[in-house]
Design a protein around this motif. Structure first.
Motif, mmCIF file in Angstrom:
data_model
loop_
_atom_site.group_PDB
_atom_site.id
_atom_site.type_symbol
_atom_site.label_atom_id
_atom_site.label_comp_id
_atom_site.label_asym_id
_atom_site.label_seq_id
_atom_site.Cartn_x
_atom_site.Cartn_y
_atom_site.Cartn_z
ATOM 1 N N THR A 78 5.009 -16.137 -2.013
ATOM 2 C CA THR A 78 6.330 -16.420 -2.578
ATOM 3 C C THR A 78 7.307 -15.293 -2.304
ATOM 4 O O THR A 78 8.474 -15.525 -1.967
ATOM 5 N N VAL A 79 6.853 -14.047 -2.446
ATOM 6 C CA VAL A 79 7.763 -12.904 -2.351
ATOM 7 C C VAL A 79 7.858 -12.347 -0.932
ATOM 8 O O VAL A 79 8.899 -11.821 -0.531
ATOM 9 N N ARG A 80 6.788 -12.466 -0.153
ATOM 10 C CA ARG A 80 6.757 -11.829 1.168
ATOM 11 C C ARG A 80 7.968 -12.178 2.044
ATOM 12 O O ARG A 80 8.555 -11.274 2.668
ATOM 13 N N VAL A 127 2.122 -5.054 6.986
ATOM 14 C CA VAL A 127 1.736 -4.011 6.028
ATOM 15 C C VAL A 127 1.082 -4.665 4.809
ATOM 16 O O VAL A 127 1.566 -5.671 4.278
ATOM 17 N N GLU A 128 -0.030 -4.117 4.370
ATOM 18 C CA GLU A 128 -0.795 -4.711 3.278
ATOM 19 C C GLU A 128 0.000 -4.719 1.977
ATOM 20 O O GLU A 128 0.604 -3.710 1.590
ATOM 21 N N ARG A 141 0.858 -1.187 0.000
ATOM 22 C CA ARG A 141 0.000 0.000 0.000
ATOM 23 C C ARG A 141 0.893 1.235 0.000
ATOM 24 O O ARG A 141 2.074 1.173 0.335
ATOM 25 N N PRO A 142 0.365 2.407 -0.369
ATOM 26 C CA PRO A 142 1.152 3.635 -0.211
ATOM 27 C C PRO A 142 1.582 3.795 1.250
ATOM 28 O O PRO A 142 0.749 3.716 2.160
ATOM 29 N N LEU A 143 2.859 4.015 1.459
ATOM 30 C CA LEU A 143 3.379 4.079 2.830
ATOM 31 C C LEU A 143 3.191 5.441 3.479
ATOM 32 O O LEU A 143 3.337 5.562 4.694
ATOM 33 N N ARG A 153 4.766 3.604 -2.659
ATOM 34 C CA ARG A 153 4.586 2.165 -2.512
ATOM 35 C C ARG A 153 5.956 1.506 -2.667
ATOM 36 O O ARG A 153 6.739 1.898 -3.540
ATOM 37 N N LEU A 154 6.242 0.499 -1.874
ATOM 38 C CA LEU A 154 7.446 -0.286 -2.073
ATOM 39 C C LEU A 154 7.126 -1.377 -3.090
ATOM 40 O O LEU A 154 6.216 -2.191 -2.882
#
Length: 436
Positions: A325-327, A340-341, A272-274, A305-306
């Motif tokens: 897979t990426v988290r 964080v979403e 999400r936008p941080l 966003r990241l």
């Protein structure tokens, strides 16, 4: 196995942040019936679009055949990094090819960055400067410092600044790495916007682009100066020249190239936008890539966003849960982002070669090919299009310089690429996890 259809809905962009930001795109109608053109370009990614743009600006008639949508492949799904140099560093190039050839390849890569930035500017696509390289070990840090000094002393490139552990941690907002450097001559961009912008420029110059026009076969002319015929399900296209620009989606259109260029998958998520949260993360908006074989790479976009890429799989089918897979890779760098979403997740197919240098080839008398950019394609693929346009116009010296870099076939060629992918990705994934 047809990677054009294995993981994606026909004629649709993947569910990426990039596609969501770009919004609906106008359909470019498929090729219908029998037509003729000076140059047929297969693939509407950076390579094909750049070739079409430069050829059209030379006054040639150009027709681009895209199996899906403009920027559908790696060009519209990647990490957006406009890196310096070739995929292999200049010390490797010097050892393998000699100092003069290494310098020529460095200069071509610098031109690739300049060309990409110029086309982005002409398209109204912003580019941010700065890519940090995150090293995991002290030997990697020592090598990075050596290369920064070597580039400044021997190549006149003084834009790489070495960083110790603390300096890198401040630059990226993570203490996961031992140090590294930041290259202020490199940059990053929203990759699908760049591809769509190049498409607009090419069409404004007179190129014709047909989407949903998957090429089913090519009948190459036996001699230069004669027409080849490119076939699709809906029609055919006669052309004096053919450019192969399909990269990891080339399929069986050319066995010589396919034996040397292996598709692999990679995966990206976006947060999400941080907002004002986590101000320590990339305070100067650098992009980052680390030194793993299966590279982690990330950046903040204009919404803060990241956008984080990483993770390997040993099949060509995308995992059912790309978020999962990426988290773990994201949290290994930024544990503070636990909970964080993640709003978007997507996969994509790029292509590598045995030596990680792009494969430039002449598959037939009137056919040129460039592919296998090995994760370094935003700039080099764009330059490849210009070099092929020059070669079509009879000025092939720079294309031939890239083609002179040897690219060996993978063991077993195209037939064993699937089993080789399984073995190779499992091995290199294990090496990364063990810190080798």
């Amino acid at each position: 196995m047809n990677l054009l259809h294995l993981n994606d809905a026909p004629g649709a962009y993947p569910p990426s942040l990039y596609a969501a930001q770009a919004g609906p795109q106008p359909d470019l109608p498929p090729l219908q019936g029998d037509q003729r053109t000076d140059v047929a370009v297969i693939g509407a990614g950076y390579t094909g679009l750049s070739a079409a743009l430069h050829l059209a600006r030379q006054g040639l008639s150009v027709t681009v055949l895209e199996a899906q949508r403009v920027g559908f492949g790696a060009s519209g799904r990647n990490g957006g990094q406009i890196g310096s140099g070739q995929r292999q560093e200049v010390d490797w190039l010097e050892a393998q090819l000699g100092r003069d050839m290494a310098r020529r390849l460095w200069d071509l890569a610098e031109e690739a960055k300049s060309l990409t930035r110029a086309l982005a500017a002409e398209s109204g696509v912003p580019v941010r400067f700065g890519i940090a390289h995150a090293c995991r070990t002290d030997p990697e840090i020592a090598h990075a410092r050596h290369m920064a000094d070597h580039l400044a002393r021997n190549y006149g490139y003084d834009k790489v600044r070495p960083l110790d552990r603390e300096g890198l941690a401040q630059a990226i907002g993570s203490s996961a790495y031992a140090g590294g450097d930041v290259d202020m001559g490199a940059g990053h961009v929203q990759p699908l916007e760049l591809g769509l912008g190049m498409s607009r420029l090419a069409r404004d110059a007179g190129a014709v682009i047909h989407e949903r026009s998957e090429v089913t076969g090519i009948d190459h002319a036996p001699h230069a100066g004669q027409d080849s015929t490119v076939r699709t399900a809906q029609g055919s296209l006669r052309a004096r020249h053919v450019i192969l620009a399909a990269n990891g989606y080339l399929g069986g259109l050319d066995g010589h190239v396919a034996a040397r260029v292996m598709p692999i998958n990679n995966y990206i998520v976006a947060t999400r936008p941080l907002g004002d949260d986590f101000p320590e993360i990339l305070p100067d908006r650098f992009a980052v890539a680390d030194t793993k074989f299966v590279v982690n790479y990330w950046r903040l976009d204009h919404e803060r966003r990241l956008v984080f890429g990483g993770g390997e799989t040993v099949t060509y089918r995308f995992p059912k849960d790309i978020f999962a897979t990426v988290r773990p890779h994201l949290l290994s760098v930024y544990p503070q982002l636990e909970g964080v979403e993640l709003t978007h997740a997507w996969g994509g197919t790029l292509a590598i070669t045995m030596n990680r240098m792009p494969c430039f080839a002449r598959p037939a008398a009137n056919c040129l090919s460039a592919s296998g950019f090995s994760g370094h394609g935003v700039a080099m693929a764009t330059l490849a299009g210009r070099l092929m346009a020059e070669a079509v116009a009879g000025q092939a010296g720079r294309f031939d310089a890239m083609a002179a870099v040897p690219t060996r076939a993978f063991p077993g060629g195209a037939l064993l690429r699937g089993p080789l992918l399984v073995a190779g990705m499992a091995w290199y994934g294990l090496r990364d996890r063990l810190g080798f």
